[in-house]
Structures are given as C-alpha cells and as structure tokens.
Write a protein that holds these residues in place. Structure first.
Motif, PDB file in Angstrom:
ATOM      1  N   PRO A  19      40.566  -8.407 -17.008  1.00 56.37           N
ATOM      2  CA  PRO A  19      41.363  -9.637 -16.949  1.00 56.37           C
ATOM      3  C   PRO A  19      41.549 -10.327 -18.299  1.00 56.37           C
ATOM      4  N   ALA A  20      40.612 -10.147 -19.230  1.00 52.51           N
ATOM      5  CA  ALA A  20      40.785 -10.714 -20.570  1.00 52.51           C
ATOM      6  C   ALA A  20      41.994 -10.079 -21.253  1.00 52.51           C
ATOM      7  N   CYS A  21      42.213  -8.783 -21.020  1.00 54.25           N
ATOM      8  CA  CYS A  21      43.395  -8.110 -21.575  1.00 54.25           C
ATOM      9  C   CYS A  21      44.666  -8.698 -20.969  1.00 54.25           C
ATOM     10  N   GLY A  22      44.628  -8.920 -19.658  1.00 53.22           N
ATOM     11  CA  GLY A  22      45.786  -9.504 -18.975  1.00 53.22           C
ATOM     12  C   GLY A  22      46.059 -10.915 -19.445  1.00 53.22           C
ATOM     13  N   LYS A  23      45.005 -11.702 -19.662  1.00 50.85           N
ATOM     14  CA  LYS A  23      45.169 -13.081 -20.124  1.00 50.85           C
ATOM     15  C   LYS A  23      45.771 -13.100 -21.524  1.00 50.85           C
ATOM     16  N   SER A  24      45.300 -12.228 -22.381  1.00 55.71           N
ATOM     17  CA  SER A  24      45.835 -12.130 -23.739  1.00 55.71           C
ATOM     18  C   SER A  24      47.311 -11.737 -23.708  1.00 55.71           C
ATOM     19  N   PHE A  25      47.633 -10.762 -22.865  1.00 55.88           N
ATOM     20  CA  PHE A  25      49.027 -10.331 -22.735  1.00 55.88           C
ATOM     21  C   PHE A  25      49.887 -11.480 -22.216  1.00 55.88           C
ATOM     22  N   TYR A  46      53.302  -6.530 -28.118  1.00 53.71           N
ATOM     23  CA  TYR A  46      52.383  -7.187 -27.188  1.00 53.71           C
ATOM     24  C   TYR A  46      51.897  -6.199 -26.133  1.00 53.71           C
ATOM     25  N   TYR A  47      52.833  -5.371 -25.648  1.00 53.23           N
ATOM     26  CA  TYR A  47      52.473  -4.399 -24.612  1.00 53.23           C
ATOM     27  C   TYR A  47      51.542  -3.340 -25.187  1.00 53.23           C
ATOM     28  N   ASP A  48      51.789  -2.943 -26.436  1.00 51.46           N
ATOM     29  CA  ASP A  48      50.917  -1.974 -27.085  1.00 51.46           C
ATOM     30  C   ASP A  48      49.503  -2.547 -27.215  1.00 51.46           C
ATOM     31  N   ASN A  49      49.397  -3.802 -27.616  1.00 52.97           N
ATOM     32  CA  ASN A  49      48.083  -4.447 -27.707  1.00 52.97           C
ATOM     33  C   ASN A  49      47.402  -4.489 -26.341  1.00 52.97           C
ATOM     34  N   PHE A  50      48.172  -4.795 -25.303  1.00 51.33           N
ATOM     35  CA  PHE A  50      47.636  -4.831 -23.941  1.00 51.33           C
ATOM     36  C   PHE A  50      47.112  -3.456 -23.530  1.00 51.33           C
ATOM     37  N   THR A  51      47.886  -2.432 -23.804  1.00 51.55           N
ATOM     38  CA  THR A  51      47.485  -1.067 -23.452  1.00 51.55           C
ATOM     39  C   THR A  51      46.216  -0.669 -24.193  1.00 51.55           C
ATOM     40  N   ILE A  74      46.880  -2.629 -14.264  1.00 55.28           N
ATOM     41  CA  ILE A  74      48.106  -2.569 -15.058  1.00 55.28           C
ATOM     42  C   ILE A  74      49.325  -2.748 -14.153  1.00 55.28           C
ATOM     43  N   THR A  75      49.290  -2.156 -12.969  1.00 49.54           N
ATOM     44  CA  THR A  75      50.392  -2.317 -12.017  1.00 49.54           C
ATOM     45  C   THR A  75      50.549  -3.775 -11.617  1.00 49.54           C
ATOM     46  N   GLY A  76      49.444  -4.477 -11.452  1.00 47.20           N
ATOM     47  CA  GLY A  76      49.503  -5.905 -11.133  1.00 47.20           C
ATOM     48  C   GLY A  76      50.185  -6.696 -12.240  1.00 47.20           C
ATOM     49  N   ILE A  77      49.887  -6.362 -13.483  1.00 49.23           N
ATOM     50  CA  ILE A  77      50.541  -7.022 -14.625  1.00 49.23           C
ATOM     51  C   ILE A  77      52.033  -6.705 -14.617  1.00 49.23           C
ATOM     52  N   LYS A  79      53.873  -6.023 -12.028  1.00 49.09           N
ATOM     53  CA  LYS A  79      54.503  -6.791 -10.949  1.00 49.09           C
ATOM     54  C   LYS A  79      54.692  -8.245 -11.360  1.00 49.09           C
ATOM     55  N   GLN A  80      53.731  -8.776 -12.102  1.00 47.87           N
ATOM     56  CA  GLN A  80      53.801 -10.175 -12.525  1.00 47.87           C
ATOM     57  C   GLN A  80      54.944 -10.407 -13.504  1.00 47.87           C
ATOM     58  N   PHE A  81      55.139  -9.493 -14.439  1.00 53.50           N
ATOM     59  CA  PHE A  81      56.114  -9.725 -15.509  1.00 53.50           C
ATOM     60  C   PHE A  81      57.421  -8.957 -15.359  1.00 53.50           C
ATOM     61  N   PHE A  82      57.388  -7.803 -14.735  1.00 57.89           N
ATOM     62  CA  PHE A  82      58.554  -6.921 -14.778  1.00 57.89           C
ATOM     63  C   PHE A  82      59.131  -6.583 -13.410  1.00 57.89           C
ATOM     64  N   SER A  83      58.813  -7.355 -12.392  1.00 63.93           N
ATOM     65  CA  SER A  83      59.292  -7.022 -11.045  1.00 63.93           C
ATOM     66  C   SER A  83      60.811  -7.153 -10.916  1.00 63.93           C
ATOM     67  N   ASN A  84      61.438  -7.937 -11.760  1.00 65.12           N
ATOM     68  CA  ASN A  84      62.897  -8.108 -11.695  1.00 65.12           C
ATOM     69  C   ASN A  84      63.640  -7.159 -12.634  1.00 65.12           C
ATOM     70  N   CYS A  85      62.966  -6.180 -13.179  1.00 63.91           N
ATOM     71  CA  CYS A  85      63.569  -5.306 -14.186  1.00 63.91           C
ATOM     72  C   CYS A  85      63.994  -3.949 -13.633  1.00 63.91           C
ATOM     73  N   THR A  86      64.111  -3.838 -12.336  1.00 64.38           N
ATOM     74  CA  THR A  86      64.507  -2.550 -11.774  1.00 64.38           C
ATOM     75  C   THR A  86      65.933  -2.233 -12.203  1.00 64.38           C
ATOM     76  N   SER A  87      66.149  -0.983 -12.545  1.00 64.96           N
ATOM     77  CA  SER A  87      67.486  -0.585 -12.967  1.00 64.96           C
ATOM     78  C   SER A  87      68.321  -0.236 -11.739  1.00 64.96           C
ATOM     79  N   GLU A  88      69.599  -0.434 -11.880  1.00 70.60           N
ATOM     80  CA  GLU A  88      70.498  -0.093 -10.780  1.00 70.60           C
ATOM     81  C   GLU A  88      70.630   1.419 -10.713  1.00 70.60           C
TER      82      GLU A  88
END
Length: 128
Positions: A19-25, A46-51, A74-77, A79-88
C-alpha cells in the motif's frame, strides 16, 4: 554437501508494504490532470516508479514478482486510476458479396492461369 537455503515468501509482510507503493503512486498521479490519465506519456515515470516499488517490496518479502497477490494489488490500482481508459473495439464486417466473390475468384483464376501456362510451356519445350 552444500546446503540449499530456501526463503519462503512472507505474504503478510508484502501485503503490508505494497500500500505504500500505491499511496506514493496516488500522490504522483495528483500532479497529472485526471483527463490525461489515459495518456501513458503523461505519467510513465510515475508508473515505472510504482512498478519498481511493488517489485522491490515483493523481493524484500522474499516473494517472486509478479505474483498473484501483487497482481491483485496492481489490478486494484489500475481500477482506481484507469477504469475509464478502455479502448473502443473495432467491429469487423465482411465486405459486400460482390467484393468478397471478386477477392476469392481473382487468386483462384490466377492460379489456374499459371498452371495452364506451366503445362503449356512444358509441352512446347518438348517440341523444340
């Protein structure tokens, strides 16, 4: 003989540290306009740092990375940030029958013509 030492994955330690990684991200993503969250170039560092953080914490807990628990985090993160990024998705359709028939018949006719030409030329060379 040499004794092989195996370190068991300390899953509870890993789950405590991730969770500290998630909080930092999350703190880093606050710097990015939420309308740009689907543009990877806006937050790739930022994503590279998170990974790297999740990998480091998994390794510190003697766990391999990725592992099912880390992937779940990681999947939870995501969903939190990228759930609206699905491509058509592109819906493919067959072309009209006239075009489809033409596209099928042209190679068939060319193949027949080439076979006929080869047979004809082989008979012609026998005459010469």
């Amino acid at each position: 003989g040499a004794r092989l030492q195996t370190n068991l994955c300390n899953e509870s330690l890993m789950l405590e540290k991730l969770p500290a990684c998630g909080k930092s991200f999350e703190e880093m993503m606050k710097k990015v306009d939420s309308r740009k969250w689907c543009n990877l170039t806006e937050f790739i560092m930022y994503y590279d740092n998170f990974t790297q953080c999740t990998e480091r914490e998994a390794n510190n807990a003697s766990c391999f990375w990725p592992n099912p628990l880390a992937e779940g985090f990681i999947t939870g993160i995501h969903k939190q940030f990228f759930s609206n990024c699905t491509s058509e998705k592109v819906h493919w359709e067959d072309p009209p029958d006239e075009i489809l028939i033409t596209l099928i018949l042209i190679p068939v006719m060319l193949t027949c013509a080439m076979i006929t030409l080869v047979v004809w030329c082989s008979k012609r060379s026998d005459i010469l």
